[in-house]
Every structure is written in structure tokens, then in C-alpha cells.
Design an enzyme around this catalytic site. Sequence first.
Site, short mmCIF file in Angstrom:
data_model
loop_
_atom_site.label_atom_id
_atom_site.label_comp_id
_atom_site.label_asym_id
_atom_site.label_seq_id
_atom_site.Cartn_x
_atom_site.Cartn_y
_atom_site.Cartn_z
N SER A 1 6.88 1.50 4.35
CA SER A 1 5.63 0.76 4.24
C SER A 1 4.48 1.69 3.90
CB SER A 1 5.32 0.02 5.54
OG SER A 1 3.99 -0.45 5.52
N ASP B 1 6.32 -6.49 -3.97
CA ASP B 1 5.57 -7.74 -4.16
C ASP B 1 6.08 -8.56 -5.34
OD1 ASP B 1 3.92 -7.17 -2.01
OD2 ASP B 1 2.50 -6.04 -3.23
C1 S3P Z 1 0.51 -2.31 -0.09
C2 S3P Z 1 1.77 -2.05 0.38
C3 S3P Z 1 2.83 -3.08 0.43
C4 S3P Z 1 2.52 -4.29 -0.43
C5 S3P Z 1 1.09 -4.73 -0.28
C6 S3P Z 1 0.14 -3.61 -0.64
C7 S3P Z 1 -0.48 -1.23 -0.04
O1 S3P Z 1 2.97 -3.50 1.76
O2 S3P Z 1 3.38 -5.35 -0.10
O3 S3P Z 1 0.83 -5.85 -1.11
O4 S3P Z 1 -1.52 -1.35 -0.70
O5 S3P Z 1 -0.26 -0.24 0.66
P1 S3P Z 1 3.91 -2.68 2.80
O6 S3P Z 1 3.41 -1.32 2.86
O7 S3P Z 1 3.73 -3.36 4.13
O8 S3P Z 1 5.29 -2.83 2.26
#
Ligand code: S3P
Length: 443
Positions: free
Chosen positions: A173, A325
Site C-alpha cells: 500500500s 485502481d
Molecule cells: C494511492 C494508492 C492506492 C490507490 C489509491 C491511491 C496513493 O491505494 O488505490 O487510489 O495515492 O497512494 P493503496 O495504497 O491503499 O493500495
Amino acid sequence: MESSKIRPMLAGRPDAPLRGEAAVPGDKSISHRALMFGALAVGETRITGLLEGEDVLRTAAAMRALGAETWRDCADWMVAGRGIGGLTAPGDILDMGNSGTAARLLCGILASHDIFSVMTGDASLRKRPMRRVIEPLKACGAVFCARPGDRLPLSIQGARDALPLTYRLPVASAQVKSAVLLAGLNARGITEVEEPEPTRDHSENMLRHFGAAITVGMQGKGRVIRLTGQPELRGADVAVPGDPSSAAFPIVAGLLVPESRLVVTGVGLNPLRTGLFETLREMGAELTIRNQRTEGGESIGDVVVEHTELVAVDVPPGRAPSMIDEYPILAVACALARGTSRLRGLAELRVKESDRLAATAALLRAGGVRVEIEDDDLIIHGGAPAGGGLVETHMDHRLAMSAAVFGQVTAAPMKIDDVSFIDTSFPGFVALMRRLGASITPA
Ligand code: S3P
């Protein structure tokens, strides 16, 4: 957003192929970060191409509530920062709307500022897990108090003298990684984050750009990031590329609608974001990149797409972080492909703006596609979908846009319960798609 009017739509087959050239709005991840790092920097930050979607506007409002100034200078956004440690207590609750990224990254900033704050969000965000950031951030000395299940609303008393953090991400993440790094900015010493699989590195790139001392080392398949705390961040110019996660919608539409040819200009091509393009190519897609260049430390280019008959694909779980996404729109592409596709390892989709694994399966089923969920895998039997059903979007912008593209290629039109949440990430989506020839009309 919650009070805004519900907008049902009908998406049907267009009369003619999709044609033309379009630029999609700025990258959401980079836009949030530009505002946040700008607020933590000394001096002025100029942001060109900021995404003016609801999610990012929430971040801008939060930065103002914490004492930074933001204003528009013609098309650019300006931020006058307070310096690390210089943010001041907000006078009211911080409402992050629909945005998980805004909420989680802000938790990182607030954890190492000696101020008290309360954060909430809309009905979708209030269901999403915050433990993933609360757990590591507590170790710097911050005190969090959240609703059962570690949901919003939550309160944060930030640490007075924050300790640096050492953390190994249990899930891939970028939000959690970024929250830890943001907390580490105001901690004395080295903050270290280990990620078993690489995730989008916009925070690392931007920290470097604003003058922080940060190193990224390879470790097996993953990375170790080390940040020296309490740097002086200096206001900087940030050029935000077009969001590849938004570009995904016209691109897949161009691939699926017979005889189409589209150009999407100025798309961010950071290699940690381009898993969808790799997957579409494996499916046989005609995608070419023109004018590839580097702007503001990020690779960008124009994506040229032509209609192609696609074949089914088997996507390994390790690709998920680079296209996290994009699964709903990839699933739409798989529904039109020849054969059975398997998208593996999608547990993280269950905790997005909606349970995207279940909702994506339901979207396709509403169009008559045979779909199964086996553990965390999505299995899609491709063909010529009948359409005609109603898609429930569950306050999730990407489901709404995926449904709008799906309707362009189903035999009967698709009904969409509400497209209003598209404004969180892609204001002007319906108008842009119509300009390219898509048929999306109020229901
Ligand atoms: C993001 C990370 C992703 C993505 C989100 C934007 C970011 O989430 O799904 O739309 O800007 O760091 P996760 O880190 O929870 O996977």
C-alpha cells in the site's frame, strides 16, 4: 458529496467509432502529495495541472485548515507552506469526503505534529479500514481514538517529540508507506519503510524534489526507503501529469468500440503505474506511446489506441500494486475478450471506495457476463455481453466510469444508478467521453 444530487445515466452503443484526441485531468496521487508537501515546505509551491476533483479539493481545504495558504494563479495552484512542524490545530473537524488517500496520508502528517484534530469522511470512507495507518503511526507517540473497527471518525493527538518509525508493510500500500514517511518528516532520526512489493513511488520522488534526504534500496522483489527526519523542505514547482488511472477509461473504450482510434495526451507513465497497459498488450491491444518525455521527475507520453479484438489474460497477483485502481475497467475489457480471464490476488479491492471485487463482479453480471469469485481471484468468461441491466456504483467513481465504458459495447444499454461520484477523480468525464463519440445520456 453526500448531499449532492444523484445522477443516473444510460450508457449505450455509439452510432459511430470513437475518434479524436483528449487530455485527462491531473494525477490524483500526485495532486494530493503536491498540496501536502507544499504545506510542509518553507516558501511557495506552484502546482501546474492539479486535479480539481472533489478528493483533491478536500486535501486543499485540510491544508488551509492546518494553517497553510492555497490560492489559484490563473490555471496554477499555489501553496504557501508552514514548514515541517509548523502546522496549526484546525478549528473544526477535517472532512476528507470520499478520499482514502487524503485521509491516510493526512494521518501521517498529523501523527507527528503536536496538535489535536478530528477527521471524518463520507459514508464510503467511514467504512474503510484505518488500522493500517493507525498501527504504525502509534509508534511515533501519537494517540488515535477511532470508532470500533478502526473506522472514521477518529481523533488524533499528535506526538510532541515524534520518534522515527521502522516499519515493514504487511500489505502492498502506497498510502500506508506514504503515511509513515510523512510522519517521519517531523521525527528526529531515520524513518525506514520496507515494502515487500514496490508500490507507486510518488511520495519518494516528491520528497527528493522538495529537498529531503531519502534513499531507496532494492531488497529482493521489494524496496527499503530511508528518510532523514526534520529536513527543511523548500517550496518547489510541480507539474502534474495526466492520471493513467483516468486515462484507462477512454483507452479501454477505444480498444473495445469497433473501428475506434483515440489519442490520450500527457499521460503519466511512471513504471509503477502502468500494469494495465502491460496487461492490455498481453491481451493483444494496439497501444503505442508517442512523445515520451520526462516532466517534473515523472515520465509522460501520449497513448495512441486502436480498436483490437482482445484475448483473455491471466494476471498474476504481483502485478496488482501497479494497476490496483484499474481492475474494474480491466474486467470490462476481459468481458469482451475471447476466452476466460483470471485476475489473481485481489484482496485489496475489497477495501477500496466500495468492495470493488464484489461490485465489479456485479457490474459484469448486470450485463449478462458469467463471472466467478474464487478466494481473491476474479474469473471472467468473455464474449458478447447482452447488457440491459442496472449497475449499482456504491459511491465508487471507478465503478461508474467502468459501467459507462461497458455500456458502449453491450448489446442493450446499461443503466447506471449514479455517476455523481465521478467528480471525485475525473471531473468532466461524461463530457470528454461524449466528445470522443461515446453515448452517455441522463436516464
Ligand atoms: C494511492 C494508492 C492506492 C490507490 C489509491 C491511491 C496513493 O491505494 O488505490 O487510489 O495515492 O497512494 P493503496 O495504497 O491503499 O493500495
